[in-house]
Write a protein that holds these residues in place. Structure first.
Motif, PDB file in Angstrom:
ATOM      1  N   ALA A   1     -21.594   0.640   0.833  1.00 56.42           N
ATOM      2  CA  ALA A   1     -21.714  -0.302  -0.277  1.00 56.42           C
ATOM      3  C   ALA A   1     -20.921  -1.507   0.094  1.00 56.42           C
ATOM      4  N   TYR A   2     -19.858  -1.415   0.867  1.00 49.20           N
ATOM      5  CA  TYR A   2     -19.317  -2.551   1.510  1.00 49.20           C
ATOM      6  C   TYR A   2     -20.227  -3.409   2.223  1.00 49.20           C
ATOM      7  N   LEU A   3     -21.004  -2.901   3.240  1.00 50.68           N
ATOM      8  CA  LEU A   3     -21.926  -3.647   3.831  1.00 50.68           C
ATOM      9  C   LEU A   3     -22.904  -4.361   2.751  1.00 50.68           C
ATOM     10  N   LEU A   4     -23.539  -3.367   1.936  1.00 48.62           N
ATOM     11  CA  LEU A   4     -24.247  -4.161   0.881  1.00 48.62           C
ATOM     12  C   LEU A   4     -23.531  -5.526   0.293  1.00 48.62           C
ATOM     13  N   SER A   5     -22.318  -5.480   0.188  1.00 46.70           N
ATOM     14  CA  SER A   5     -21.762  -6.566  -0.516  1.00 46.70           C
ATOM     15  C   SER A   5     -21.901  -7.975   0.178  1.00 46.70           C
ATOM     16  N   LEU A   6     -22.151  -7.665   1.556  1.00 46.06           N
ATOM     17  CA  LEU A   6     -22.313  -8.807   2.253  1.00 46.06           C
ATOM     18  C   LEU A   6     -23.764  -9.671   1.848  1.00 46.06           C
TER      19      LEU A   6
ATOM     20  N   LEU B   1     -26.622   1.776  10.218  1.00 43.74           N
ATOM     21  CA  LEU B   1     -28.041   2.420  10.344  1.00 43.74           C
ATOM     22  C   LEU B   1     -28.316   2.738   8.983  1.00 43.74           C
ATOM     23  N   ASP B   2     -27.891   2.788   7.851  1.00 44.55           N
ATOM     24  CA  ASP B   2     -28.246   2.906   6.504  1.00 44.55           C
ATOM     25  C   ASP B   2     -28.868   1.709   6.006  1.00 44.55           C
ATOM     26  N   ALA B   3     -28.074   0.480   6.254  1.00 43.85           N
ATOM     27  CA  ALA B   3     -28.331  -0.989   5.898  1.00 43.85           C
ATOM     28  C   ALA B   3     -29.520  -1.069   6.691  1.00 43.85           C
ATOM     29  N   PHE B   4     -29.743  -0.996   7.980  1.00 42.06           N
ATOM     30  CA  PHE B   4     -30.630  -1.393   8.674  1.00 42.06           C
ATOM     31  C   PHE B   4     -32.171  -0.630   8.281  1.00 42.06           C
ATOM     32  N   THR B   5     -32.019   0.396   7.507  1.00 42.18           N
ATOM     33  CA  THR B   5     -33.024   1.240   7.167  1.00 42.18           C
ATOM     34  C   THR B   5     -33.616   0.479   5.911  1.00 42.18           C
ATOM     35  N   ILE B   6     -32.812   0.180   4.909  1.00 41.25           N
ATOM     36  CA  ILE B   6     -33.032  -0.461   3.731  1.00 41.25           C
ATOM     37  C   ILE B   6     -33.796  -1.951   4.449  1.00 41.25           C
ATOM     38  N   PHE B   7     -33.159  -2.729   5.292  1.00 40.84           N
ATOM     39  CA  PHE B   7     -33.674  -3.906   5.634  1.00 40.84           C
ATOM     40  C   PHE B   7     -34.943  -3.824   6.095  1.00 40.84           C
ATOM     41  N   LYS B   8     -35.417  -2.691   6.918  1.00 45.83           N
ATOM     42  CA  LYS B   8     -36.401  -2.442   7.664  1.00 45.83           C
ATOM     43  C   LYS B   8     -37.601  -2.116   6.548  1.00 45.83           C
ATOM     44  N   GLU B   9     -37.120  -1.331   5.622  1.00 49.15           N
ATOM     45  CA  GLU B   9     -38.367  -0.728   4.838  1.00 49.15           C
ATOM     46  C   GLU B   9     -38.656  -1.958   3.773  1.00 49.15           C
ATOM     47  N   PHE B  10     -37.760  -2.881   3.320  1.00 49.45           N
ATOM     48  CA  PHE B  10     -38.049  -3.929   2.325  1.00 49.45           C
ATOM     49  C   PHE B  10     -38.047  -5.143   3.144  1.00 49.45           C
TER      50      PHE B  10
END
Lengths: 313, 313, 313
Positions: free
Chosen positions: B172-177, B139-148
């Motif tokens: 951080a692991y997810l972001l590395s994808l 959900l954190d990654a999704f939030t970054i994705f949606k915001e930007f």
């Protein structure tokens, strides 16, 4: 007028006019006929209870479920991690992104108002400390209305602990919306309603009398005898507690009803749970309305949830 | 690719590729549009929480109910009889004969994996001690994705307690994808991420920098400021705690944002609950994304539940 | 005969005839096929648990939800405000105005009967102290029936703590409704079934033998080995507890099964949770029926709820 309720938080009964109350009564009668209906499909409620109240929580949950809605129950929040340092505003704001309505019981006066202001979905106050408990007042009034067909011209005698009379004060306020109602407040000195609250009621179109004891004169003119729980811990000494309980009129028995000349049309109410204020021997008396009152709680809560969440019907 | 999720336990984000993450994002966007849908009718979830987490539990329950599914909530198992001597494997095996998915929060690292292996229905890890909390990372990654609109090329600065940074490490692991992401880890010495975990991240296609303080240089290049809670009990002394809190950058205020030259396009995130790491004065700043982030939690959890339980759509 | 169940409280298995039990079996087999069905739409159950029992509570809740019904769960009432001074009769009378059936677990023998008499809706006894736990007895009997195709002519050996053998006594009673069943009661002296209960069973058409130990002669003629939990706290001393546990036959292992000549057709049952009475090494033995037994609990509870709440089908 029905639209007045839609998406509106129910924090206090103060904004209610007689017309609003009568819309709730009409909707509650409709709910009693329906018993179950799919009016709130896809609506989700959170029951957020900062202090335990199984009875109130159960009837709200049952009401939501009987209307086809869904419920998340969050209990004993006081001792849980949710509130650990987090502000009430943050907690309800969080919940408000998951659900359509928050039904909240809180231990602090004013909490319902604070929470309602923090969110953009409606909040229903299921009791906020010594503040208000508006759905209880509405179900009480509805019970009088149903038992007599009208609230106008009734003499309502309220007996017991009036100090923390959250329910009592809201009920008296609601009664003042009707015509020619008399409220008798009966309690030992140590459990009297605060002068401030009494004056507030007297400023309303309502006759308010205070008494220290329930005697035959009072009983014989009473239409509704509203008994509240007298809690031992409220008294300075066990002796004082015993003395009060021993007073005729603080425990309603078949003998008290007959010796004090209670009307055949009297109705006896109690918000429950009762301990021994009303003897179980009274339960089979048709004048005992407290179990019907409890049942009315379901219809009134269903009515309010439907009015708040359902725009059309 | 959608089939990859069907009937699969979600214990860790480690098996996820970028494509898997993007399927979750797509499904979450779909859920945000639907809000409610009868996609999981007749599906039953057990929320098995060995430690309280009202927020996470509520959003999983709301997600399941909004999808037309049903929920049994089992709370505070740690102190209840279920676990009295019974092995975790037996407990979840038991539950797995009643329900279609188990959503479990446990206080021990590795518990989610152990439980998932014991049963033949999928298990969703809602946090296992210092282990993982994969739905939070998603959900954190999704939030970054949606915001930007994209995660590629972003500078994500994570501030606060990184010792037990379960969420932080998974994020951080997810972001590395994604491509060309920089992660700045900012914490006082006593709350630094373990060298083992930092090295694990550095072995990934990710730029990882460590800092002791959030200064203007760092802030001015940051796209996402991810603030975590600094818990008093983590510090050796109250003095140390006070010292850290007093440091500019450990409490985000409108003044800090402006004096440290935060970008106008910055997004501020927080897993909540917050105590005072972010001043409420920041809430009305459009850069404050934490309430939207919380809301995204519902969509992401709905997405995951639907992907796991619904084969076709 | 199906109508016998409709709106009837299930407090004890004593009123059951063989025909009643077989109706439950038929309905349970039907439920196993259906798995989910909208047979109890608009029906609302209250799970009122005065003591925790996550397993029983979960399977009742799952059963109700799988039938399309709804559930209000009220837990740990013992320590909550509901019971503060309020009589059990008042509590269930209150709830009975909100719901269609009450499923109650209570810590006191006789409580289920008392509660059932106070209300006009059906009550299902989910265990009342050392009283009865009729749905457990029915699911146990159903498991034997399913594993063998018949209960007639079976030798059922019950091992462990028979002092507070609520489950055991009800099961033996149910077995006596079938033909030519032998029940072997195996327990150390301190955990024997009371002579009163043994005599009650012997007055039924049932062969009842008492043994102090599970030996090869007994094991080799046993069709069903029903193991119960031996609780440490039941023993006078830790030494006595250790001595009993050390006795072969009080911990079922693959070695014990083989050295005591257990039949290849033996079935091993346990009401769960188990601690170490049955080694996990036995789990993969096809004779281990306890996880299937637990699963049967769902079908039997669904069957009973549907028989009680659904007049037609």
């Amino acid at each position: 007028m029905r639209r007045w309720f839609f998406q509106r938080s129910l924090v206090s009964i103060k904004p209610f006019t007689r017309e609003h109350v009568e819309i709730v009564f009409d909707e509650a009668k409709r709910m009693e006929k329906l018993k179950s209906a799919n009016l709130l499909q896809n609506k989700l409620a959170a029951c957020l209870f900062y202090e335990p109240s199984t009875r109130t929580s159960s009837s709200f949950q049952a009401g939501m479920l009987r209307l086809g809605g869904k419920v998340i129950s969050i209990k004993d929040v006081k001792y849980s991690s949710v509130s650990k340092g987090e502000s009430l505003a943050d907690t309800v704001r969080c919940l408000s992104s998951y659900v359509d309505v928050i039904i909240m019981r809180h231990y602090q006066k004013g909490a319902a108002n604070e929470a309602a202001k923090a969110i953009s979905i409606p909040l229903v106050n299921a009791g906020d400390g010594t503040g208000e408990h508006p759905t209880q007042a509405l179900l009480d009034a509805f019970t009088i209305f149903k038992e007599f067909g009208s609230i106008d011209n009734k003499v309502v005698t309220i007996v017991g602990d009036l100090v923390n009379g959250r329910t009592v004060h809201s009920l008296a306020y609601l009664l003042s919306l009707f015509r020619n109602v008399t409220v008798n407040l009966v309690s030992p000195v140590s459990l009297k309603m605060s002068p401030l609250e009494v004056n507030e009621l007297r400023a309303r179109p309502l006759v308010v009398n205070e008494h220290l004891q329930l005697d035959a004169r009072l009983m014989s003119e009473t239409d509704v005898l509203y008994v509240t729980r007298i809690q031992k811990e409220r008294f300075a000494s066990a002796a004082e507690y015993k003395a009060v309980r021993a007073t005729s009129g603080y425990q309603i028995t078949p003998e008290v009803l007959s010796s004090l000349n209670a009307k055949p049309t009297l109705r006896i109410m109690h918000p429950l749970p009762r301990v021994s204020e009303i003897s179980t021997a009274v339960d089979s008396d048709p004048r005992a309305a407290y179990f019907r009152q409890m049942q009315n709680g379901l219809w009134v809560r269903m009515a309010l949830l439907n009015l708040i969440l359902n725009e059309s019907s």
